[in-house]
Enzyme design. Sequence first.
Site, mmCIF file in Angstrom:
data_model
loop_
_atom_site.group_PDB
_atom_site.id
_atom_site.type_symbol
_atom_site.label_atom_id
_atom_site.label_comp_id
_atom_site.label_asym_id
_atom_site.label_seq_id
_atom_site.Cartn_x
_atom_site.Cartn_y
_atom_site.Cartn_z
ATOM 1 N N GLY A 229 43.067 64.411 45.473
ATOM 2 C CA GLY A 229 43.653 64.494 46.761
ATOM 3 C C GLY A 229 44.567 64.047 47.356
ATOM 4 O O GLY A 229 45.830 63.646 47.276
ATOM 5 N N GLU A 493 35.040 57.249 46.421
ATOM 6 C CA GLU A 493 35.300 55.657 47.080
ATOM 7 C C GLU A 493 33.965 55.284 46.411
ATOM 8 O O GLU A 493 33.525 54.031 47.080
ATOM 9 C CB GLU A 493 35.722 55.815 48.362
ATOM 10 C CG GLU A 493 37.391 56.820 48.707
ATOM 11 C CD GLU A 493 38.086 56.251 49.864
ATOM 12 O OE1 GLU A 493 37.751 55.649 50.217
ATOM 13 O OE2 GLU A 493 38.547 57.481 50.462
HETATM 14 C C1 LIG Z 1 36.356 66.139 48.503
HETATM 15 C C2 LIG Z 1 36.969 64.607 46.630
HETATM 16 C C3 LIG Z 1 37.955 64.194 47.100
HETATM 17 C C4 LIG Z 1 38.341 63.121 45.998
HETATM 18 N N1 LIG Z 1 39.220 62.450 45.818
HETATM 19 C C5 LIG Z 1 39.457 61.572 45.598
HETATM 20 C C6 LIG Z 1 41.230 60.820 45.305
HETATM 21 O O1 LIG Z 1 42.405 61.547 46.035
HETATM 22 N N2 LIG Z 1 41.010 60.361 43.724
HETATM 23 C C7 LIG Z 1 40.123 59.744 43.201
HETATM 24 O O2 LIG Z 1 40.810 59.281 42.068
HETATM 25 N N3 LIG Z 1 39.090 60.487 42.715
HETATM 26 C C8 LIG Z 1 38.956 61.242 44.221
HETATM 27 N N4 LIG Z 1 37.207 61.685 44.140
HETATM 28 C C9 LIG Z 1 36.261 61.459 43.145
HETATM 29 C C10 LIG Z 1 35.019 60.692 43.544
HETATM 30 O O3 LIG Z 1 36.077 59.595 43.431
HETATM 31 C C11 LIG Z 1 34.199 60.425 42.670
HETATM 32 O O4 LIG Z 1 33.589 62.190 42.811
HETATM 33 C C12 LIG Z 1 33.056 59.488 42.426
HETATM 34 O O5 LIG Z 1 33.692 59.199 41.927
HETATM 35 C C13 LIG Z 1 31.967 59.806 41.808
HETATM 36 O O6 LIG Z 1 32.442 60.264 40.497
HETATM 37 P P1 LIG Z 1 31.697 61.323 39.687
HETATM 38 O O7 LIG Z 1 31.738 62.882 40.400
HETATM 39 O O8 LIG Z 1 31.819 61.229 38.425
HETATM 40 O O9 LIG Z 1 30.441 60.810 39.803
HETATM 41 P P2 LIG Z 1 29.471 60.506 38.105
HETATM 42 O O10 LIG Z 1 30.543 58.911 37.833
HETATM 43 O O11 LIG Z 1 29.829 61.622 36.718
HETATM 44 O O12 LIG Z 1 27.950 60.433 38.691
HETATM 45 C C14 LIG Z 1 27.402 61.469 38.458
HETATM 46 C C15 LIG Z 1 25.416 60.526 39.718
HETATM 47 O O13 LIG Z 1 25.279 60.141 38.218
HETATM 48 C C16 LIG Z 1 25.189 59.061 39.034
HETATM 49 N N5 LIG Z 1 25.210 57.612 38.328
HETATM 50 C C17 LIG Z 1 26.006 58.001 37.596
HETATM 51 N N6 LIG Z 1 25.998 57.078 36.970
HETATM 52 C C18 LIG Z 1 24.892 55.992 36.584
HETATM 53 C C19 LIG Z 1 24.334 54.564 36.958
HETATM 54 N N7 LIG Z 1 24.936 53.844 35.451
HETATM 55 N N8 LIG Z 1 22.607 54.458 36.927
HETATM 56 C C20 LIG Z 1 22.158 55.578 37.789
HETATM 57 N N9 LIG Z 1 22.720 56.400 38.324
HETATM 58 C C21 LIG Z 1 24.195 56.954 37.844
HETATM 59 C C22 LIG Z 1 25.654 58.863 40.032
HETATM 60 O O14 LIG Z 1 24.927 57.868 40.731
HETATM 61 C C23 LIG Z 1 25.284 60.283 40.597
HETATM 62 O O15 LIG Z 1 24.796 60.875 41.529
HETATM 63 C C24 LIG Z 1 37.044 62.752 44.785
HETATM 64 C C25 LIG Z 1 36.226 63.562 45.460
HETATM 65 C C26 LIG Z 1 35.382 64.717 45.953
HETATM 66 C C27 LIG Z 1 34.426 65.117 45.822
#
Ligand SMILES: Cc1cc2nc3c(=O)[nH]c(=O)nc-3n(C[C@H](O)[C@H](O)[C@H](O)COP(=O)(O)OP(=O)(O)OC[C@H]3O[C@@H](n4cnc5c(N)ncnc54)[C@H](O)[C@@H]3O)c2cc1C
Length: 761
Positions: A229, A493
Site C-alpha cells: 500500500g 495483516e
Molecule cells: C488490498 C491489500 C493490501 C495489502 N497491503 C499490504 C501492505 O501494505 N504490505 C504488505 O506487506 N502486505 C500487504 N498485503 C498482503 C496481505 O497482508 C497478505 O495478502 C496476507 O498476509 C495473506 O498472505 P497471502 O496473500 O500470501 O496468503 P497465503 O499465505 O498464501 O494464504 C492463502 C490461503 O491459504 C491459507 N493458509 C496458508 N497457510 C496455511 C496453513 N499453514 N494452514 C492452513 N491454511 C493455510 C490461508 O488461510 C489463506 O486462506 C495486502 C493485501 C491486500 C489484499
Amino acid sequence: MTRLSTVNTKDSPVLIPQKLINKERQDSKLQIDEINTFLESNPEKQSLTHQLIDQIVNDPILQTDTKYYDQTKDQQREITAKKIARLATYMEHDIKTVRAQFRDNDLIKQLQSSSSSSVLPLTNKDISLFDKRLSLVANIDPQLGTRVGVHLGLFGNCIKGNGTDEQIKYWLQTRGAAFIKGIYGCFSMTELGHGSNVAQLQTTATYDSKLDSFVINTPDLTATKWWIGGAAHSATHTVCYARLLVEGKDYGVKTFVVPLRDLETLQLLPGISIGDIGSKMGRDGIDNGWIQFRNVIIPREYMLSRFTKVIPSENGSDKVTVKTQPQLDQISGYSALLSGRVNMVMDSFRFGSKFATIATRYAVGRQQFAPNKNSTELQLIDYPLHQYRVLPQLTIPYLVSPAAFKLMDTYYSTLDELYKVSSSSPANANGLKVVSEKLKNLFIDSASLKATNTWLISTLIDELRQTCGGHGYSQYNAFGKGYDDWVVQCTWEGDNNILSLTSAKSILKKFVDSATKGKFNNSLDEDSFNYLNPKFIMKVFTPSGDSTSIIDDDDLYSYTKIWEVSLVKILAFIGKSIERSRDVDSVSKLLVMVSKFHAIHSMLKTYHNKLTNNDPHDKSFINDQYTQETMWNIYKLFSIYFIDKHSGEFQQFKILTPNDISKIIQPKLLELLPKLRKDCIALTDSFKLPDAMINAPIGYYDGDIYHNYFNEVVKNNPVEKDGAGIAPYHKILSDMLTRGFEFDAKLGGSSNKDILSMLNK
Ligand SMILES: Cc1cc2nc3c(=O)[nH]c(=O)nc-3n(C[C@H](O)[C@H](O)[C@H](O)COP(=O)(O)OP(=O)(O)OC[C@H]3O[C@@H](n4cnc5c(N)ncnc54)[C@H](O)[C@@H]3O)c2cc1C
C-alpha cells in the site's frame, strides 16, 4: 433537501415510512444517551467521538457523499491524496491540542529539530487524538483510513516496535513521518511467493563490512514485494522485511528502512523498480504496488535495531558481531501488525453499527404484503423471519464495542510498558519476562478478536444487504462498496484462518499446562483465560459439577459461562486427538472454532462486566432500569443466537442435548426477538451516526426512504445528461433494431429449403 421527484408520495395512503419510523421513536422508552455513553466507553470518549465526527462530516474536503460510489479508480486515488493532505494538517493541529501548545512557539518545528532537547519526545498519548480521528474517518472512507494507516500504523509502528530510541526519534520526529511531513512510508512485508509465512520471505539484506552498509536485493520473481500500500505512487521510504545475511550466515527476517523515491521529484531511486497492482475488489483509492530491489545500498543505521544489532568489526579485527535479544526479538518483529488488528476490532464495531442502522431503519419503514384485503401492508420487521435476520445482527456491534475499547486500552498500556522495560539500563530481566507474557496474551486476544469480528461483519454486511432486497444492491445504499472494502480485513495483516490457528494453538498450550501440570498464572491469565483455571477445568469434568450448566435467567453470567464450558470440552477433545494422531493439522478445523469461541466468550464477559459495573475502570453509565433490561436482552440474544448457530458442536461435545436446543435455546431465541423488535429504532439511534456517516439514503435518520433514495439516484444520474434517455452508444442499439436482410441474404435467404426441411424432420 430538494425534492427531485414531482410525484407527491408524502400524503400517500400507504407508503409513508418516515411516519412509521418516527412512531417507533416516540413509543420507545429507551435512554439513548445512556446507551451511547456505554457504547462509546465513557462520557469523555463519547464527547470526543461526537466532536470529531462533527468536524469530519462538515469538512469540505473530508466529507463524503453518494458521488463516492461512482468514482473511477483514478479519481479515487487523486481524491484520497487530497484528503491525506488535509488530514496531515489535522495531525499537526491534534498534536498541538494534546500538548496544549499553540502560542509563541512552533511545536512541530521543535519536535523535528534534532538538537532540541527542551521538548519531550512524542508519546502514544500525543497521537491518541489523531488516531481516534483516523479511526472515525476510516468509517466514512475506508481507503483513506488505510492509506494513512499504512504510513502511520504500519511504517510508523514497525519503526516504533523495532527501532532503537534514536531511530524512532530520527525517523518519526526529525524526518517528520509522525506528522505526515518530509517522508511518506509504506510497509513491505508480503512477497509474490509468501504472505502468511513471514519466516520464509526471500528478499535479502547482506551486510557489506567494507561499506558498513546493507545491500538489499530481490533474488527472484517470487521475492518481489507485492500488494504494498502506497508503493505505486506515494511512498518515499519503506520498511522492508528481508533476511539478514552476515558473513554468509542467515539470521532470519529483520526490518530495514529503504528509501524509494527522491523527496522532491518523487522519482524512483537507483536500483528500485516499482509498478502498480491495478484494480482490486475494493479500496481502489489505495495505490498498492510491487517493488523489486537491485543492489540497493543503505547505511547500517537503517536496520531497525532495538532487538537485533549488527556491530561492525573494531580496530582492524574482521569479526562482525550480531547481537539479539531473543526474548522479544521475534514477538516485536510482528508488533507493527498489532495496531492494525486492534483497530480492525474497533472498525468492526463502527461498520457493524452503520449497516445495522441502515437495515433496521429499512426494515421498519418498508412495507410488503397485507394479511387481508382491508388491512395495510405489514412492516418487514413485523415478520418473525425478518426479526431473526436483522435483530441478532444488530446485537453484534453492541457486543463488539466494550471488547474493542478494552483491547485498545490494553494495547496502549502493554506497549508503553514494553518501551519502558526495553529502554531501561541495565536491562530489567523480570520486567522483560512479564511484558513478553503480556504481549503474548495480547497477540492471542487481538488475533482471535480480529479474525472473529472481521468475519462476523463480512457476514453481517451481506445478510443485511439481502434484508434490504433490491435496494440493498444499489451502490448508493452502501452495501456493495462497503462489502468489497470490508472483506480484505479478513485477509490482510494476518489472514483470519492463520490468526485463528495461531491464537488457538497458544490457548491449547495454556490448557495443557493447566490441565496436566496445574500451571496457571492468576495475575496474567485470569482476565482473558479464566476458563483455563485448573479448578474450573476439574469442575467441568466432575460428573456432579456444574459442567452442564445451561443458561439461566437468574444467573446472567450463565450466558457467558456456557461458552467457558464448551471451550474446555473442545480443548480436551483436541488434546486427546493430538495425543493419538500426533498431527496438529488434523484438528485445525476445531482450532479455528476454539479461536471463534474464545472471541465470543471475551465479548460476552467484557459486556457482562461492564453492564454489572464489575470493572472499576469500565463503568456502564446505564442507570435507567428499562434500558438496562434491554441491554441484557441484547447480551442474551447474542449468546443464544450463536449457540443456535453452533448447535451441532454444542451437541457433539455434549454441552447441550438435542432436547436442550429445541426446548430451551430455540424458544428463548423466539422469545427475545419481539422484545428487542419494540425498541429496534431506538437501539440504532443510540449509535448516533449522522446521515453523512451512513451515506446510504435508505438508512437516513428522517426515514423518508423513497424520496431520499430517488433523489440520490437522480442527482448522480441526471436525466438531461443522457438527452432524456438517449445513450451515447444509441447508434449500436438502433442499428441492431433497424438492421436489414443483408446477412440473411448472404446465407441463402430465410427460405433456405434445405435447412427448413432438416429442422422439420
Ligand atoms: C488490498 C491489500 C493490501 C495489502 N497491503 C499490504 C501492505 O501494505 N504490505 C504488505 O506487506 N502486505 C500487504 N498485503 C498482503 C496481505 O497482508 C497478505 O495478502 C496476507 O498476509 C495473506 O498472505 P497471502 O496473500 O500470501 O496468503 P497465503 O499465505 O498464501 O494464504 C492463502 C490461503 O491459504 C491459507 N493458509 C496458508 N497457510 C496455511 C496453513 N499453514 N494452514 C492452513 N491454511 C493455510 C490461508 O488461510 C489463506 O486462506 C495486502 C493485501 C491486500 C489484499
